[in-house]
Design a protein around this motif. Structure first.
Motif, PDB file in Angstrom:
ATOM      1  N   VAL A 395       0.831  -1.124   0.116  1.00 56.61           N
ATOM      2  CA  VAL A 395      -0.006  -0.003  -0.024  1.00 56.61           C
ATOM      3  C   VAL A 395       0.995   1.233   0.000  1.00 56.61           C
ATOM      4  CG1 VAL A 395      -1.994   1.319   1.187  1.00 56.61           C
ATOM      5  CG2 VAL A 395      -1.699  -1.119   1.215  1.00 56.61           C
ATOM      6  N   VAL A 396       1.999   1.301   0.691  1.00 51.98           N
ATOM      7  CA  VAL A 396       2.762   2.218   0.485  1.00 51.98           C
ATOM      8  C   VAL A 396       3.420   2.423  -0.764  1.00 51.98           C
ATOM      9  CG1 VAL A 396       5.148   3.316   1.730  1.00 51.98           C
ATOM     10  CG2 VAL A 396       3.424   1.895   3.234  1.00 51.98           C
ATOM     11  N   HIS A 397       3.860   1.442  -1.408  1.00 52.85           N
ATOM     12  CA  HIS A 397       4.386   1.537  -2.763  1.00 52.85           C
ATOM     13  C   HIS A 397       3.213   1.997  -3.789  1.00 52.85           C
ATOM     14  CE1 HIS A 397       8.478   0.400  -2.013  1.00 52.85           C
ATOM     15  NE2 HIS A 397       7.905  -0.734  -1.263  1.00 52.85           N
ATOM     16  N   LEU A 398       2.084   1.574  -3.694  1.00 52.94           N
ATOM     17  CA  LEU A 398       1.218   1.471  -4.838  1.00 52.94           C
ATOM     18  C   LEU A 398      -0.113   2.319  -4.351  1.00 52.94           C
ATOM     19  CD1 LEU A 398       1.487  -1.925  -6.391  1.00 52.94           C
ATOM     20  CD2 LEU A 398       1.870   0.203  -7.365  1.00 52.94           C
ATOM     21  N   GLY A 399      -0.358   2.259  -3.111  1.00 52.16           N
ATOM     22  CA  GLY A 399      -1.617   2.570  -2.804  1.00 52.16           C
ATOM     23  C   GLY A 399      -2.169   3.875  -2.511  1.00 52.16           C
TER      24      GLY A 399
END
Length: 526
Positions: A395-399
């Motif tokens: 989620v940190v990377h993509l969300g």
């Protein structure tokens, strides 16, 4: 001092973020000059974790396969290992944590994944070679020594192999690292806790560890022997490695005390083989750090990567956050330079990236306080993360989401910080959900340009898109209603979503584009 005029963009810094900034600008048709004080791309890897969003950006550039080819295949292997020495690890005395295995729904959110870790120097070599093939203006052994700007451009003074030169450009992108010369010259301060923990020494070395490993593979291994504790990281999994060891400043140690001879002895002790043939290739000092620039843009100058934010290492967020900065900025600079957008669009860079960087730094710091929150697996670890406010790493990377004038009715908070598929639900401000459409990912359909996705009953939208010159594709997906439409930005971010067709969809699309691109509204003739 010679003088040259260059009307487009100067990129300062030739690390991964600077190289990819230049690649993205070139990809969008913006001539750029890159200047870097070193004589070429760094041979010393500083990071090995390339996140899913960075892989998507590499795919957009057509470089995903080339980077995957130089990555170390760690599918089904250990992500993290703990052993007293490498010799004892190879003998089976080791504790391992598997490479994170994505849940089934995570495989559905992105079209491509690397097979393992890719050291930053390998990434840089791929990008630099591609830029050279494209004829990019890469000026190595050149440093910026002065910068001023006015309402119409930026004047920089450079010092290179042929002496000093003055150059005028439209914009500058500073990707020149934690101690950014450009940021300092602009008078931009930094916030955050700053240095964290002990000073570290990063030893890049060559040694054939395969006989000792006996088939064991890992991304990183914590070596616990009291004589040489540290972190061993894979570069190629065979002969090239980095070993991080503490520099005990309190005991009077200095970085310069770590000579090649001493570093070789440290490596032999950590491996557990006094007679190991070790070639120390490079030694760098570093310190974990968490800080952000007070602002990411000053006039015509923009900060990206470590010049804008330095992220503590656990979570592999630092490099990837910097690449996302470049991705956000490049298409906006291109739109302005090509006359497709008003200069107000550039204001949305800082508006969008500053909150994302702050959230990322926060997530990295929460992990640093308790590494088990990052590495733990199972229900108990999930509960501990929830209690500590730690998001799932994907989620940190993509969300994460954007809230700015370049998004219509944004939904800035992801609905889930645990479930990535739920976070990527097609809301304005989020990355467009990945779905296969006749064997092509929706991300690939965007193809670095404004794109309209329409529902199964979206004929009127298709006609309107043709009228305004937008590529459009019909998709049958749960996040878009049958009569609805979704306008996606060149960086894959949802700019607008509607559930129904409007009375005049062509006019509606034109008004949306005028709004998000900050284009002047024409004055009606009288």
């Amino acid at each position: 001092m010679t003088e040259t005029a260059y009307p487009r963009v100067l990129v300062v810094g030739g690390g991964s973020v600077g190289l990819l900034t230049t690649a993205l600008l070139t990809h969008h048709g913006v001539p750029a000059v890159l200047v870097e004080r070193r004589s070429g791309p760094s041979v010393h890897p500083r990071a090995t974790g390339i996140g899913a969003r960075t892989v998507e950006i590499l795919r957009e550039l057509g470089l995903d396969a080339a980077v995957d080819a130089v990555a170390v295949d760690l599918r089904g292997k250990a992500g993290k290992a703990v052993a007293r020495t490498v010799v004892e690890m190879g003998a089976g005395d080791v504790v391992t944590v598997p490479m994170p295995t994505p849940a089934a729904d995570e495989f559905d959110v992105t079209p491509f994944r690397l097979r393992g870790v890719c050291a930053q120097d390998r990434l840089d070599a791929v990008v630099a070679a591609d830029l050279a093939r494209r004829g990019a203006d890469l000026r190595w052994s050149t440093r910026l020594v002065g910068i001023t700007q006015d309402a119409s451009g930026v004047d920089v003074e450079l010092e290179g192999p042929e002496g000093r030169s003055a150059l005028r450009c439209a914009h500058v992108v500073a990707a020149d690292g934690t101690h950014s010369t450009v940021r300092t010259a602009l008078g931009v301060g930094i916030t955050g806790p700053g240095d964290l923990g002990k000073s570290m020494i990063n030893i890049l070395f060559r040694a054939d560890l395969r006989p000792h490993l006996r088939g064991t593979s890992f991304a990183t291994c914590t070596i616990t022997t009291p004589e040489a504790p540290g972190l061993l990281a894979t570069v190629d999994g065979e002969e090239n490695w980095v070993f991080h060891v503490a520099c005990d400043v309190d005991a009077g140690e200095r970085p310069e005390d770590f000579t090649p001879e001493r570093c070789a002895a440290i490596v032999r002790t950590a491996v557990g083989d006094p007679g190991l043939d070790v070639e120390v290739r490079s030694v760098l000092s570093w310190r974990p750090r968490s800080a952000a620039a007070e602002k990411f843009a000053v006039g015509r100058v923009f900060l990206v990567g470590d010049a804008a934010h330095t992220v503590s290492p656990l979570g592999a967020f630092g490099l990837n956050t910097g690449v996302a900065d470049a991705h956000n900025l490049a298409w906006k600079l291109a739109a302005v330079h090509h006359g497709e957008a008003g200069t107000g669009l550039l204001d949305t860079y800082a508006r969008e990236r500053e909150p994302v960087a702050a959230a990322t730094l926060d997530q990295a710091m929460r992990r640093a306080a308790d590494p088990a929150l990052h590495w733990g697996r199972g229900p108990e670890a999930d509960a501990a993360r929830a209690a500590a406010g730690v998001w799932a790493a994907p989620v940190v990377h993509l969300g994460q989401r954007y809230d700015s004038a370049a998004v219509v009715d944004p939904r800035p908070a992801p609905p889930s910080t645990v479930d990535l598929a739920a976070a990527l639900d097609g809301s304005p401000g989020s990355r467009v959900p990945h779905a296969w459409v006749d064997g092509v990912s929706t991300l690939d359909l965007v193809a670095s340009r404004w794109t309209l996705l329409v529902g199964t009953e979206g004929e009127r939208w298709l006609t309107a898109a043709a009228e305004v010159g937008l590529p459009a594709h019909r998709v049958d997906v749960p996040w878009l209603s049958a009569h609805g439409a979704m306008l996606v930005r060149p960086d894959g971010i949802v700019a607008m979503r509607t559930t129904t067709a409007t009375p005049d969809p062509a006019r509606f699309l034109t008004e949306v584009l005028d709004r998000v691109l900050a284009r002047p509204v024409p004055v009606p003739s009288t």
